[in-house]
Design an enzyme around this catalytic site. Sequence first.
Site, PDB file in Angstrom:
ATOM      1  N   PRO A  92       4.811   7.071  10.120  1.00 40.47           N
ATOM      2  CA  PRO A  92       3.415   7.312   9.756  1.00 40.47           C
ATOM      3  C   PRO A  92       2.467   6.833  10.852  1.00 40.47           C
ATOM      4  O   PRO A  92       2.763   5.888  11.574  1.00 40.47           O
ATOM      5  CB  PRO A  92       3.218   6.474   8.490  1.00 40.47           C
ATOM      6  CG  PRO A  92       4.568   5.933   8.136  1.00 40.47           C
ATOM      7  CD  PRO A  92       5.401   5.975   9.373  1.00 40.47           C
ATOM      8  N   TYR A 151       7.363  -6.380  16.289  1.00 43.76           N
ATOM      9  CA  TYR A 151       7.359  -5.486  15.123  1.00 43.76           C
ATOM     10  C   TYR A 151       7.883  -4.110  15.514  1.00 43.76           C
ATOM     11  O   TYR A 151       8.715  -3.517  14.815  1.00 43.76           O
ATOM     12  CB  TYR A 151       5.935  -5.386  14.565  1.00 43.76           C
ATOM     13  CG  TYR A 151       5.782  -4.451  13.395  1.00 43.76           C
ATOM     14  CD1 TYR A 151       6.289  -4.791  12.148  1.00 43.76           C
ATOM     15  CD2 TYR A 151       5.117  -3.231  13.525  1.00 43.76           C
ATOM     16  CE1 TYR A 151       6.146  -3.941  11.057  1.00 43.76           C
ATOM     17  CE2 TYR A 151       4.968  -2.374  12.442  1.00 43.76           C
ATOM     18  CZ  TYR A 151       5.481  -2.741  11.215  1.00 43.76           C
ATOM     19  OH  TYR A 151       5.337  -1.889  10.139  1.00 43.76           O
ATOM     20  N   MET A 162       0.823  -1.213   0.000  1.00 49.64           N
ATOM     21  CA  MET A 162       0.000   0.000   0.000  1.00 49.64           C
ATOM     22  C   MET A 162       0.859   1.266   0.000  1.00 49.64           C
ATOM     23  O   MET A 162       0.637   2.189  -0.786  1.00 49.64           O
ATOM     24  CB  MET A 162      -0.942  -0.001   1.199  1.00 49.64           C
ATOM     25  CG  MET A 162      -1.811   1.245   1.276  1.00 49.64           C
ATOM     26  SD  MET A 162      -3.043   1.147   2.587  1.00 49.64           S
ATOM     27  CE  MET A 162      -2.018   0.985   4.043  1.00 49.64           C
ATOM     28  N   GLY A 178       4.307   1.582  -0.535  1.00 50.98           N
ATOM     29  CA  GLY A 178       5.244   1.636  -1.653  1.00 50.98           C
ATOM     30  C   GLY A 178       4.571   1.981  -2.968  1.00 50.98           C
ATOM     31  O   GLY A 178       5.091   2.765  -3.769  1.00 50.98           O
ATOM     32  N   ARG A 227      -8.103   6.051  17.411  1.00 52.54           N
ATOM     33  CA  ARG A 227      -7.089   5.870  16.377  1.00 52.54           C
ATOM     34  C   ARG A 227      -7.119   7.029  15.381  1.00 52.54           C
ATOM     35  O   ARG A 227      -8.171   7.600  15.109  1.00 52.54           O
ATOM     36  CB  ARG A 227      -7.317   4.557  15.624  1.00 52.54           C
ATOM     37  CG  ARG A 227      -7.048   3.297  16.439  1.00 52.54           C
ATOM     38  CD  ARG A 227      -5.576   3.111  16.756  1.00 52.54           C
ATOM     39  NE  ARG A 227      -5.342   1.896  17.513  1.00 52.54           N
ATOM     40  CZ  ARG A 227      -5.327   1.830  18.841  1.00 52.54           C
ATOM     41  NH1 ARG A 227      -5.562   2.918  19.563  1.00 52.54           N
ATOM     42  NH2 ARG A 227      -5.075   0.685  19.455  1.00 52.54           N
ATOM     43  N   ASP A 241      -7.992  -4.953  22.619  1.00 50.93           N
ATOM     44  CA  ASP A 241      -8.155  -3.567  22.165  1.00 50.93           C
ATOM     45  C   ASP A 241      -6.849  -2.971  21.648  1.00 50.93           C
ATOM     46  O   ASP A 241      -6.849  -2.052  20.838  1.00 50.93           O
ATOM     47  CB  ASP A 241      -8.661  -2.677  23.328  1.00 50.93           C
ATOM     48  CG  ASP A 241     -10.174  -2.605  23.382  1.00 50.93           C
ATOM     49  OD1 ASP A 241     -10.819  -2.940  22.371  1.00 50.93           O
ATOM     50  OD2 ASP A 241     -10.702  -2.215  24.435  1.00 50.93           O
ATOM     51  N   LYS A 244      11.200  -1.934  14.144  1.00 48.54           N
ATOM     52  CA  LYS A 244      11.120  -0.582  13.598  1.00 48.54           C
ATOM     53  C   LYS A 244      12.001   0.397  14.385  1.00 48.54           C
ATOM     54  O   LYS A 244      12.641   1.283  13.808  1.00 48.54           O
ATOM     55  CB  LYS A 244       9.659  -0.101  13.576  1.00 48.54           C
ATOM     56  CG  LYS A 244       8.816  -0.772  12.509  1.00 48.54           C
ATOM     57  CD  LYS A 244       9.360  -0.494  11.122  1.00 48.54           C
ATOM     58  CE  LYS A 244       8.516  -1.095  10.023  1.00 48.54           C
ATOM     59  NZ  LYS A 244       9.107  -0.839   8.687  1.00 48.54           N
ATOM     60  N   HIS A 284      -5.433  -4.703   9.042  1.00 47.13           N
ATOM     61  CA  HIS A 284      -5.603  -3.659  10.058  1.00 47.13           C
ATOM     62  C   HIS A 284      -7.091  -3.332  10.226  1.00 47.13           C
ATOM     63  O   HIS A 284      -7.924  -3.751   9.429  1.00 47.13           O
ATOM     64  CB  HIS A 284      -4.815  -2.408   9.662  1.00 47.13           C
ATOM     65  CG  HIS A 284      -3.336  -2.592   9.776  1.00 47.13           C
ATOM     66  ND1 HIS A 284      -2.531  -2.807   8.682  1.00 47.13           N
ATOM     67  CD2 HIS A 284      -2.513  -2.597  10.859  1.00 47.13           C
ATOM     68  CE1 HIS A 284      -1.270  -2.945   9.082  1.00 47.13           C
ATOM     69  NE2 HIS A 284      -1.232  -2.821  10.385  1.00 47.13           N
ATOM     70  N   LEU A 330      10.797   4.000   6.571  1.00 44.92           N
ATOM     71  CA  LEU A 330       9.424   4.194   7.045  1.00 44.92           C
ATOM     72  C   LEU A 330       9.158   3.284   8.224  1.00 44.92           C
ATOM     73  O   LEU A 330       9.276   2.059   8.113  1.00 44.92           O
ATOM     74  CB  LEU A 330       8.426   3.925   5.929  1.00 44.92           C
ATOM     75  CG  LEU A 330       8.349   5.073   4.928  1.00 44.92           C
ATOM     76  CD1 LEU A 330       8.843   4.647   3.571  1.00 44.92           C
ATOM     77  CD2 LEU A 330       6.936   5.611   4.830  1.00 44.92           C
ATOM     78  N   GLY A 331       8.800   3.878   9.347  1.00 44.81           N
ATOM     79  CA  GLY A 331       8.505   3.126  10.562  1.00 44.81           C
ATOM     80  C   GLY A 331       7.015   3.008  10.780  1.00 44.81           C
ATOM     81  O   GLY A 331       6.235   2.869   9.836  1.00 44.81           O
ATOM     82  N   SER A 332       6.605   3.092  12.042  1.00 47.10           N
ATOM     83  CA  SER A 332       5.202   2.907  12.405  1.00 47.10           C
ATOM     84  C   SER A 332       4.957   3.571  13.748  1.00 47.10           C
ATOM     85  O   SER A 332       5.856   3.619  14.600  1.00 47.10           O
ATOM     86  CB  SER A 332       4.891   1.414  12.495  1.00 47.10           C
ATOM     87  OG  SER A 332       3.717   1.182  13.236  1.00 47.10           O
ATOM     88  N   SER A 333       3.726   4.026  13.972  1.00 42.63           N
ATOM     89  CA  SER A 333       3.400   4.683  15.241  1.00 42.63           C
ATOM     90  C   SER A 333       3.440   3.722  16.420  1.00 42.63           C
ATOM     91  O   SER A 333       3.452   4.152  17.576  1.00 42.63           O
ATOM     92  CB  SER A 333       2.024   5.343  15.154  1.00 42.63           C
ATOM     93  OG  SER A 333       1.034   4.378  14.846  1.00 42.63           O
ATOM     94  N   CYS A 334       3.510   2.407  16.158  1.00 39.50           N
ATOM     95  CA  CYS A 334       3.562   1.436  17.263  1.00 39.50           C
ATOM     96  C   CYS A 334       4.903   1.449  17.982  1.00 39.50           C
ATOM     97  O   CYS A 334       5.082   0.764  18.994  1.00 39.50           O
ATOM     98  CB  CYS A 334       3.236   0.038  16.783  1.00 39.50           C
ATOM     99  SG  CYS A 334       4.539  -0.684  15.765  1.00 39.50           S
TER     100      CYS A 334
END
Length: 311
Positions: free
Chosen positions: A164, A137, A15, A17, A210, A270, A141, A180, A106-110
Amino acid sequence: MDKKAKIYVAGHRGMVGSAIHRKLQQLGYENILTRTSAELDLRDQAAVAAFFATEKPDFVFMAAAKVGGIVANNTYRADFIYENLAIQNNVIHQAHVHAVKKLMFLGSSCIYPKMALQPLKEDALLTGLLEPTNEPYAIAKIAGIKMCEAYRAQYGDNFISVMPTNLYGLNDNYHPENSHVLPALIRRFHEAKEQQLEEVVIWGSGTPMREFLYADDLAEACVFLMDTYSESGFINVGVGEDISIKDLAQLIKQIVGFEGALRYDSSKPDGTPRKLMNVEKLHNLGWKHKIELEEGIRLAYQDFQNKQKGN
Protein backbone atom coordinates in the site's frame (compact mmCIF):
# COMPACT_ATOMS: atom_id res chain seq x y z
CA MET A 1 -13.15 -16.97 -0.38
CA ASP A 2 -16.27 -18.86 0.60
CA LYS A 3 -18.56 -16.83 2.89
CA LYS A 4 -18.22 -19.50 5.60
CA ALA A 5 -14.41 -19.81 5.34
CA LYS A 6 -12.45 -19.10 8.53
CA ILE A 7 -10.58 -15.83 7.92
CA TYR A 8 -7.94 -14.60 10.35
CA VAL A 9 -7.36 -10.83 10.31
CA ALA A 10 -4.06 -10.27 12.15
CA GLY A 11 -3.97 -6.73 13.54
CA HIS A 12 -7.73 -6.16 13.43
CA ARG A 13 -7.57 -3.20 15.83
CA GLY A 14 -5.17 -1.18 13.70
CA MET A 15 -6.27 1.15 10.94
CA VAL A 16 -5.69 -1.36 8.11
CA GLY A 17 -6.83 -4.48 9.95
CA SER A 18 -10.01 -2.82 11.22
CA ALA A 19 -10.82 -1.61 7.69
CA ILE A 20 -10.37 -5.17 6.33
CA HIS A 21 -12.52 -6.52 9.18
CA ARG A 22 -15.28 -3.99 8.39
CA LYS A 23 -15.15 -4.79 4.67
CA LEU A 24 -15.42 -8.56 5.29
CA GLN A 25 -18.42 -7.98 7.58
CA GLN A 26 -20.08 -5.74 4.97
CA LEU A 27 -19.60 -8.45 2.35
CA GLY A 28 -21.26 -11.08 4.55
CA TYR A 29 -18.30 -13.17 5.70
CA GLU A 30 -19.51 -15.05 8.77
CA ASN A 31 -16.40 -16.62 10.30
CA ILE A 32 -13.85 -13.87 10.98
CA LEU A 33 -11.16 -14.74 13.49
CA THR A 34 -9.49 -12.00 15.57
CA ARG A 35 -7.22 -11.70 18.60
CA THR A 36 -6.06 -8.58 20.41
CA SER A 37 -2.33 -8.23 21.13
CA ALA A 38 -3.15 -8.91 24.82
CA GLU A 39 -4.82 -12.21 23.84
CA LEU A 40 -2.12 -13.25 21.36
CA ASP A 41 1.39 -11.77 21.22
CA LEU A 42 2.41 -12.36 17.60
CA ARG A 43 6.08 -11.92 18.59
CA ASP A 44 5.77 -15.12 20.68
CA GLN A 45 6.62 -18.09 18.46
CA ALA A 46 5.05 -20.74 20.73
CA ALA A 47 1.84 -18.72 21.21
CA VAL A 48 1.40 -18.22 17.45
CA ALA A 49 2.04 -21.93 16.79
CA ALA A 50 -0.58 -22.89 19.39
CA PHE A 51 -3.10 -20.42 17.96
CA PHE A 52 -2.76 -21.80 14.40
CA ALA A 53 -2.88 -25.41 15.65
CA THR A 54 -6.12 -24.73 17.53
CA GLU A 55 -7.93 -22.40 15.11
CA LYS A 56 -6.67 -23.61 11.69
CA PRO A 57 -7.72 -20.55 9.62
CA ASP A 58 -8.36 -20.98 5.89
CA PHE A 59 -7.27 -17.45 4.92
CA VAL A 60 -4.96 -14.93 6.61
CA PHE A 61 -4.77 -11.15 6.15
CA MET A 62 -1.39 -10.23 7.66
CA ALA A 63 -2.09 -6.63 8.73
CA ALA A 64 -0.33 -6.75 12.11
CA ALA A 65 2.84 -4.67 12.38
CA LYS A 66 4.67 -2.16 14.53
CA VAL A 67 4.17 1.10 12.65
CA GLY A 68 4.86 4.81 13.14
CA GLY A 69 5.86 8.04 11.47
CA ILE A 70 9.30 9.30 10.45
CA VAL A 71 10.45 10.24 13.97
CA ALA A 72 9.28 6.95 15.54
CA ASN A 73 10.94 4.93 12.75
CA ASN A 74 14.21 6.77 13.21
CA THR A 75 14.17 6.68 17.03
CA TYR A 76 13.06 3.08 17.71
CA ARG A 77 15.14 1.44 14.98
CA ALA A 78 15.85 -1.80 16.85
CA ASP A 79 12.21 -2.20 17.95
CA PHE A 80 10.95 -1.67 14.40
CA ILE A 81 13.18 -4.32 12.81
CA TYR A 82 12.97 -6.89 15.62
CA GLU A 83 9.23 -6.75 16.28
CA ASN A 84 8.18 -6.71 12.62
CA LEU A 85 10.50 -9.59 11.72
CA ALA A 86 9.26 -11.61 14.70
CA ILE A 87 5.56 -10.98 13.94
CA GLN A 88 5.73 -11.83 10.24
CA ASN A 89 8.13 -14.78 10.65
CA ASN A 90 5.78 -16.43 13.15
CA VAL A 91 2.55 -15.84 11.22
CA ILE A 92 3.89 -16.70 7.74
CA HIS A 93 5.64 -19.87 8.94
CA GLN A 94 2.61 -21.13 10.89
CA ALA A 95 0.38 -20.40 7.88
CA HIS A 96 2.66 -22.79 5.98
CA VAL A 97 2.78 -25.41 8.75
CA HIS A 98 -1.00 -25.50 9.03
CA ALA A 99 -1.69 -25.40 5.27
CA VAL A 100 -3.55 -22.08 5.11
CA LYS A 101 -5.23 -21.81 1.68
CA LYS A 102 -4.01 -18.27 1.10
CA LEU A 103 -2.13 -15.59 3.01
CA MET A 104 -1.85 -11.90 2.15
CA PHE A 105 1.15 -10.02 3.53
CA LEU A 106 0.77 -6.22 3.72
CA GLY A 107 3.97 -4.25 3.21
CA SER A 108 4.66 -0.55 2.75
CA SER A 109 5.81 1.81 0.01
CA CYS A 110 8.96 2.53 2.06
CA ILE A 111 10.43 -0.73 0.69
CA TYR A 112 11.46 1.16 -2.45
CA PRO A 113 14.87 2.80 -2.87
CA LYS A 114 14.97 6.44 -1.78
CA MET A 115 15.91 7.69 -5.26
CA ALA A 116 13.97 5.15 -7.33
CA LEU A 117 12.40 6.31 -10.58
CA GLN A 118 8.88 7.72 -10.14
CA PRO A 119 6.20 6.49 -10.24
CA LEU A 120 7.43 3.43 -8.32
CA LYS A 121 7.06 0.19 -10.28
CA GLU A 122 7.17 -3.19 -8.59
CA ASP A 123 10.44 -4.09 -10.35
CA ALA A 124 12.27 -1.18 -8.61
CA LEU A 125 12.59 -3.24 -5.41
CA LEU A 126 16.23 -3.69 -4.28
CA THR A 127 17.65 -1.50 -7.07
CA GLY A 128 19.12 1.14 -4.73
CA LEU A 129 19.66 2.42 -1.20
CA LEU A 130 16.70 2.85 1.16
CA GLU A 131 15.63 6.04 2.94
CA PRO A 132 17.87 5.96 6.07
CA THR A 133 15.22 7.15 8.56
CA ASN A 134 12.99 4.09 8.11
CA GLU A 135 15.50 1.53 6.81
CA PRO A 136 14.96 -1.02 9.65
CA TYR A 137 11.18 -1.08 9.05
CA ALA A 138 11.66 -1.26 5.28
CA ILE A 139 14.12 -4.17 5.57
CA ALA A 140 11.64 -6.08 7.74
CA LYS A 141 8.91 -5.55 5.13
CA ILE A 142 11.23 -6.59 2.28
CA ALA A 143 12.04 -9.74 4.27
CA GLY A 144 8.29 -10.46 4.52
CA ILE A 145 7.85 -10.15 0.75
CA LYS A 146 10.83 -12.42 0.11
CA MET A 147 9.61 -14.90 2.72
CA CYS A 148 6.24 -15.21 0.97
CA GLU A 149 8.01 -15.66 -2.38
CA ALA A 150 10.36 -18.30 -0.88
CA TYR A 151 7.54 -20.35 0.68
CA ARG A 152 5.70 -20.21 -2.66
CA ALA A 153 8.83 -21.31 -4.57
CA GLN A 154 9.86 -24.11 -2.19
CA TYR A 155 6.48 -25.38 -0.95
CA GLY A 156 3.90 -24.04 -3.40
CA ASP A 157 2.14 -22.00 -0.70
CA ASN A 158 -0.33 -19.45 -2.06
CA PHE A 159 1.18 -16.48 -0.21
CA ILE A 160 0.82 -13.05 -1.85
CA SER A 161 2.09 -9.58 -0.93
CA VAL A 162 0.54 -6.16 -1.48
CA MET A 163 2.32 -2.82 -1.06
CA PRO A 164 0.00 0.00 0.00
CA THR A 165 0.93 3.63 -0.44
CA ASN A 166 0.59 6.08 2.50
CA LEU A 167 -2.67 5.33 4.30
CA TYR A 168 -5.09 7.32 6.44
CA GLY A 169 -8.65 6.90 7.68
CA LEU A 170 -10.73 5.57 10.57
CA ASN A 171 -8.78 4.30 13.60
CA ASP A 172 -5.63 6.16 12.57
CA ASN A 173 -2.88 6.95 15.08
CA TYR A 174 -2.87 10.62 16.13
CA HIS A 175 0.03 10.47 18.58
CA PRO A 176 1.84 13.87 18.75
CA GLU A 177 5.29 12.42 17.89
CA ASN A 178 4.76 8.90 16.52
CA SER A 179 2.00 9.39 13.93
CA HIS A 180 2.24 9.69 10.15
CA VAL A 181 2.12 13.06 8.42
CA LEU A 182 -1.61 13.30 7.55
CA PRO A 183 -3.06 12.36 10.97
CA ALA A 184 -0.32 14.43 12.65
CA LEU A 185 -1.46 17.48 10.68
CA ILE A 186 -5.13 16.85 11.49
CA ARG A 187 -4.29 16.83 15.20
CA ARG A 188 -2.00 19.84 14.98
CA PHE A 189 -4.52 22.01 13.11
CA HIS A 190 -7.39 20.90 15.35
CA GLU A 191 -5.47 21.76 18.54
CA ALA A 192 -4.28 25.07 17.08
CA LYS A 193 -7.89 25.97 16.25
CA GLU A 194 -9.08 24.98 19.75
CA GLN A 195 -6.28 26.98 21.41
CA GLN A 196 -6.66 29.90 18.98
CA LEU A 197 -2.95 29.79 18.07
CA GLU A 198 -1.53 32.25 15.56
CA GLU A 199 0.47 29.64 13.61
CA VAL A 200 1.03 25.93 13.05
CA VAL A 201 4.52 24.52 12.60
CA ILE A 202 4.91 21.92 9.83
CA TRP A 203 7.84 19.53 10.04
CA GLY A 204 10.25 19.74 7.09
CA SER A 205 10.28 22.02 4.05
CA GLY A 206 6.81 21.13 2.73
CA THR A 207 8.24 20.17 -0.68
CA PRO A 208 8.13 16.33 -0.53
CA MET A 209 5.39 14.74 -2.62
CA ARG A 210 3.18 12.04 -1.10
CA GLU A 211 0.33 9.83 -2.27
CA PHE A 212 -2.53 9.00 0.12
CA LEU A 213 -5.05 6.15 0.02
CA TYR A 214 -8.08 5.93 2.30
CA ALA A 215 -7.83 2.76 4.42
CA ASP A 216 -11.31 1.50 3.48
CA ASP A 217 -10.30 1.67 -0.18
CA LEU A 218 -7.23 -0.42 0.66
CA ALA A 219 -9.46 -2.94 2.46
CA GLU A 220 -11.65 -3.26 -0.63
CA ALA A 221 -8.55 -3.76 -2.78
CA CYS A 222 -7.24 -6.43 -0.37
CA VAL A 223 -10.44 -8.48 -0.52
CA PHE A 224 -10.50 -8.05 -4.31
CA LEU A 225 -6.88 -9.26 -4.60
CA MET A 226 -7.42 -12.15 -2.20
CA ASP A 227 -10.09 -13.35 -4.65
CA THR A 228 -8.31 -12.56 -7.93
CA TYR A 229 -4.51 -12.39 -7.50
CA SER A 230 -2.21 -15.37 -6.96
CA GLU A 231 1.16 -14.37 -8.42
CA SER A 232 4.59 -14.61 -6.83
CA GLY A 233 5.48 -10.94 -7.34
CA PHE A 234 3.96 -8.32 -5.04
CA ILE A 235 1.49 -5.69 -6.27
CA ASN A 236 1.23 -1.96 -5.52
CA VAL A 237 -2.01 -0.54 -4.11
CA GLY A 238 -2.46 3.21 -4.42
CA VAL A 239 -4.27 5.99 -6.25
CA GLY A 240 -1.57 6.92 -8.80
CA GLU A 241 -1.64 10.65 -7.87
CA ASP A 242 0.34 12.66 -5.31
CA ILE A 243 0.33 16.01 -3.51
CA SER A 244 3.02 18.15 -1.86
CA ILE A 245 3.09 18.29 1.95
CA LYS A 246 2.58 22.06 1.59
CA ASP A 247 -0.64 21.59 -0.42
CA LEU A 248 -1.76 18.81 1.92
CA ALA A 249 -1.29 21.16 4.90
CA GLN A 250 -3.38 23.85 3.16
CA LEU A 251 -6.15 21.32 2.44
CA ILE A 252 -6.26 20.06 6.04
CA LYS A 253 -6.10 23.63 7.36
CA GLN A 254 -9.18 24.47 5.27
CA ILE A 255 -11.12 21.32 6.30
CA VAL A 256 -10.37 21.81 10.02
CA GLY A 257 -11.10 25.54 9.79
CA PHE A 258 -7.83 26.87 11.23
CA GLU A 259 -7.31 30.52 10.26
CA GLY A 260 -3.72 31.18 11.40
CA ALA A 261 -0.39 31.05 9.53
CA LEU A 262 1.83 28.09 8.55
CA ARG A 263 5.54 27.91 9.38
CA TYR A 264 7.88 25.21 8.03
CA ASP A 265 10.57 23.79 10.34
CA SER A 266 13.34 22.69 7.99
CA SER A 267 15.42 21.34 10.92
CA LYS A 268 13.05 18.33 10.88
CA PRO A 269 13.73 15.61 8.25
CA ASP A 270 11.82 15.56 4.96
CA GLY A 271 12.34 11.86 4.24
CA THR A 272 12.09 10.61 0.67
CA PRO A 273 11.56 13.48 -1.83
CA ARG A 274 8.72 11.69 -3.63
CA LYS A 275 6.81 8.44 -3.23
CA LEU A 276 4.26 7.86 -5.97
CA MET A 277 3.09 4.34 -6.78
CA ASN A 278 2.73 2.98 -10.28
CA VAL A 279 -0.65 1.23 -10.06
CA GLU A 280 -0.97 0.02 -13.67
CA LYS A 281 -0.80 -3.63 -12.57
CA LEU A 282 -3.72 -3.11 -10.15
CA HIS A 283 -5.78 -1.02 -12.60
CA ASN A 284 -5.29 -3.67 -15.28
CA LEU A 285 -6.84 -6.23 -12.94
CA GLY A 286 -9.92 -4.00 -12.73
CA TRP A 287 -9.66 -2.22 -9.37
CA LYS A 288 -9.51 1.54 -8.77
CA HIS A 289 -9.89 3.65 -5.63
CA LYS A 290 -13.25 5.34 -4.90
CA ILE A 291 -12.60 7.90 -2.15
CA GLU A 292 -10.77 11.07 -3.20
CA LEU A 293 -8.42 12.88 -0.82
CA GLU A 294 -10.66 15.77 0.29
CA GLU A 295 -13.61 13.46 1.05
CA GLY A 296 -11.29 11.05 2.87
CA ILE A 297 -9.75 13.77 5.04
CA ARG A 298 -13.23 15.02 5.99
CA LEU A 299 -14.17 11.46 7.08
CA ALA A 300 -10.88 11.06 8.98
CA TYR A 301 -11.33 14.42 10.74
CA GLN A 302 -14.86 13.48 11.75
CA ASP A 303 -13.48 10.21 13.21
CA PHE A 304 -10.76 12.16 15.08
CA GLN A 305 -13.36 14.54 16.55
CA ASN A 306 -15.54 11.60 17.63
CA LYS A 307 -12.56 10.06 19.41
CA GLN A 308 -11.78 13.39 21.13
CA LYS A 309 -15.35 13.56 22.43
CA GLY A 310 -15.08 9.98 23.69
CA ASN A 311 -11.92 10.69 25.73
